[in-house]
Write a protein that holds these residues in place. Structure first.
Motif, PDB file in Angstrom:
ATOM      1  N   GLU A  31      34.823  -3.342  -3.436  1.00  9.92           N
ATOM      2  CA  GLU A  31      34.292  -2.923  -2.134  1.00  9.92           C
ATOM      3  C   GLU A  31      32.845  -2.416  -2.216  1.00  9.92           C
ATOM      4  N   ALA A  32      32.348  -2.186  -3.427  1.00  7.49           N
ATOM      5  CA  ALA A  32      30.983  -1.678  -3.590  1.00  7.49           C
ATOM      6  C   ALA A  32      30.091  -2.659  -4.350  1.00  7.49           C
ATOM      7  N   CYS A  33      30.555  -3.860  -4.553  1.00  4.99           N
ATOM      8  CA  CYS A  33      29.764  -4.861  -5.279  1.00  4.99           C
ATOM      9  C   CYS A  33      29.092  -5.787  -4.271  1.00  4.99           C
ATOM     10  N   HIS A  34      27.782  -5.641  -4.149  1.00  4.31           N
ATOM     11  CA  HIS A  34      27.036  -6.367  -3.124  1.00  4.31           C
ATOM     12  C   HIS A  34      26.066  -7.387  -3.719  1.00  4.31           C
ATOM     13  N   VAL A  35      26.282  -7.773  -4.965  1.00  7.18           N
ATOM     14  CA  VAL A  35      25.419  -8.769  -5.592  1.00  7.18           C
ATOM     15  C   VAL A  35      25.597 -10.107  -4.869  1.00  7.18           C
ATOM     16  N   LEU A  36      24.487 -10.768  -4.627  1.00  8.04           N
ATOM     17  CA  LEU A  36      24.538 -12.056  -3.938  1.00  8.04           C
ATOM     18  C   LEU A  36      24.908 -13.172  -4.907  1.00  8.04           C
ATOM     19  N   PRO A  37      25.704 -14.123  -4.469  1.00  2.39           N
ATOM     20  CA  PRO A  37      25.927 -15.310  -5.296  1.00  2.39           C
ATOM     21  C   PRO A  37      24.583 -15.996  -5.551  1.00  2.39           C
ATOM     22  N   ILE A  38      24.463 -16.665  -6.669  1.00  2.00           N
ATOM     23  CA  ILE A  38      23.187 -17.243  -7.084  1.00  2.00           C
ATOM     24  C   ILE A  38      22.576 -18.123  -6.001  1.00  2.00           C
ATOM     25  N   LEU A 110      17.113  -0.663  -0.525  1.00  2.00           N
ATOM     26  CA  LEU A 110      17.963  -1.294  -1.527  1.00  2.00           C
ATOM     27  C   LEU A 110      19.223  -0.488  -1.708  1.00  2.00           C
ATOM     28  N   GLU A 111      20.200  -1.130  -2.275  1.00  2.00           N
ATOM     29  CA  GLU A 111      21.415  -0.427  -2.696  1.00  2.00           C
ATOM     30  C   GLU A 111      21.639  -0.735  -4.158  1.00  2.00           C
ATOM     31  N   THR A 112      22.164   0.251  -4.864  1.00  3.86           N
ATOM     32  CA  THR A 112      22.469   0.084  -6.274  1.00  3.86           C
ATOM     33  C   THR A 112      23.640   0.986  -6.622  1.00  3.86           C
ATOM     34  N   GLY A 113      24.221   0.770  -7.773  1.00  2.00           N
ATOM     35  CA  GLY A 113      25.357   1.573  -8.198  1.00  2.00           C
ATOM     36  C   GLY A 113      24.918   2.913  -8.751  1.00  2.00           C
ATOM     37  N   ASN A 114      25.888   3.755  -9.062  1.00  2.00           N
ATOM     38  CA  ASN A 114      25.569   5.056  -9.648  1.00  2.00           C
ATOM     39  C   ASN A 114      26.339   5.337 -10.935  1.00  2.00           C
ATOM     40  N   SER A 115      26.939   4.299 -11.514  1.00  2.74           N
ATOM     41  CA  SER A 115      27.607   4.456 -12.806  1.00  2.74           C
ATOM     42  C   SER A 115      26.546   4.479 -13.911  1.00  2.74           C
ATOM     43  N   PRO A 116      26.933   4.778 -15.139  1.00  2.00           N
ATOM     44  CA  PRO A 116      25.951   4.780 -16.233  1.00  2.00           C
ATOM     45  C   PRO A 116      25.161   3.475 -16.370  1.00  2.00           C
ATOM     46  N   THR A 145      27.995   3.873  -4.606  1.00  2.00           N
ATOM     47  CA  THR A 145      26.713   3.263  -4.246  1.00  2.00           C
ATOM     48  C   THR A 145      25.671   4.291  -3.840  1.00  2.00           C
ATOM     49  N   HIS A 146      24.432   4.043  -4.274  1.00  2.00           N
ATOM     50  CA  HIS A 146      23.266   4.793  -3.800  1.00  2.00           C
ATOM     51  C   HIS A 146      22.411   3.859  -2.959  1.00  2.00           C
ATOM     52  N   PHE A 147      21.820   4.395  -1.924  1.00  2.00           N
ATOM     53  CA  PHE A 147      20.916   3.661  -1.052  1.00  2.00           C
ATOM     54  C   PHE A 147      19.547   4.316  -1.133  1.00  2.00           C
ATOM     55  N   TYR A 148      18.507   3.492  -1.160  1.00  2.00           N
ATOM     56  CA  TYR A 148      17.129   3.980  -1.240  1.00  2.00           C
ATOM     57  C   TYR A 148      16.268   3.261  -0.219  1.00  2.00           C
ATOM     58  N   THR A 149      15.176   3.922   0.180  1.00  2.00           N
ATOM     59  CA  THR A 149      14.209   3.295   1.072  1.00  2.00           C
ATOM     60  C   THR A 149      12.804   3.766   0.711  1.00  2.00           C
ATOM     61  N   LEU A 150      11.848   2.961   1.084  1.00  2.00           N
ATOM     62  CA  LEU A 150      10.427   3.268   0.843  1.00  2.00           C
ATOM     63  C   LEU A 150       9.638   2.821   2.057  1.00  2.00           C
ATOM     64  N   ALA A 151       8.895   3.756   2.652  1.00  2.00           N
ATOM     65  CA  ALA A 151       8.001   3.399   3.757  1.00  2.00           C
ATOM     66  C   ALA A 151       6.749   2.775   3.166  1.00  2.00           C
ATOM     67  N   LEU A 152       6.315   1.674   3.742  1.00  2.00           N
ATOM     68  CA  LEU A 152       5.119   0.972   3.278  1.00  2.00           C
ATOM     69  C   LEU A 152       3.991   1.261   4.255  1.00  2.00           C
ATOM     70  N   SER A 153       2.799   1.467   3.714  1.00  2.00           N
ATOM     71  CA  SER A 153       1.661   1.727   4.611  1.00  2.00           C
ATOM     72  C   SER A 153       0.661   0.606   4.528  1.00  2.00           C
TER      73      SER A 153
END
Length: 153
Positions: A31-38, A110-116, A145-153
């Motif tokens: 349920e937390a694996c969001h990797v896109l198929p190739i 982006l989203e990424t995992g939080n395991s080691p 899952t962790h979610f991150y964002t960055l504002a671009l100027s």
């Protein structure tokens, strides 16, 4: 090092993406694996970049997905195993941010995992001024899952 776009058909790119796909599925709950198929990385709303050394050896991949006109998402960031620890991820991230800016995006997320397995990725995004955020798009909150964002100027 050189950066290329649109090399999805190359065998070394597909092999690195297959490794990434397999590792994400092995370490992430379904349920937390969001990797896109190739092959999904070849759709018109995604721009795939590769990084190569002067001998043409693949060092890493990364993709920018267009969510809407001013918001993008970083997908499938992966450094080749033999290139780990050489700053390839940081360089690829810089290229993806520049690509987003050039496309007129005002924000990338982006989203990424939080395991080691994901510790280095989390450190990279925080050191590049990304901030933790709420889920975006179709993502749901997950303890993995962790979610991150960055504002671009």
């Amino acid at each position: 090092m050189t950066v290329h776009e649109g090399e999805l058909g190359r065998d070394d790119v597909r092999a690195l993406l297959a490794l990434h796909f397999a590792e994400m599925h092995a370490d992430s709950p379904p349920e937390a694996c969001h990797v896109l198929p190739i092959d999904a990385l070849g759709t018109p709303n995604i721009r795939l970049l590769t990084m190569r050394d002067s001998g043409g050896h693949l060092l890493g991949v990364g993709a920018l997905k267009i969510i809407d006109g001013d918001h993008g998402e970083i997908k499938s960031m992966r450094t080749a195993t033999e290139a780990l620890g050489r700053g390839i991820g940081r360089q690829m991230l810089a290229h993806l941010i520049a690509l987003a800016r050039d496309a007129g995006m005002r924000r990338i997320s982006l989203e990424t995992g939080n395991s080691p397995l994901f510790q280095a990725a989390n450190r990279l995004y925080l050191s590049a001024s990304f901030s933790r955020c709420e889920p975006f798009g179709d993502y749901a909150e997950s303890p993995f899952t962790h979610f991150y964002t960055l504002a671009l100027s």
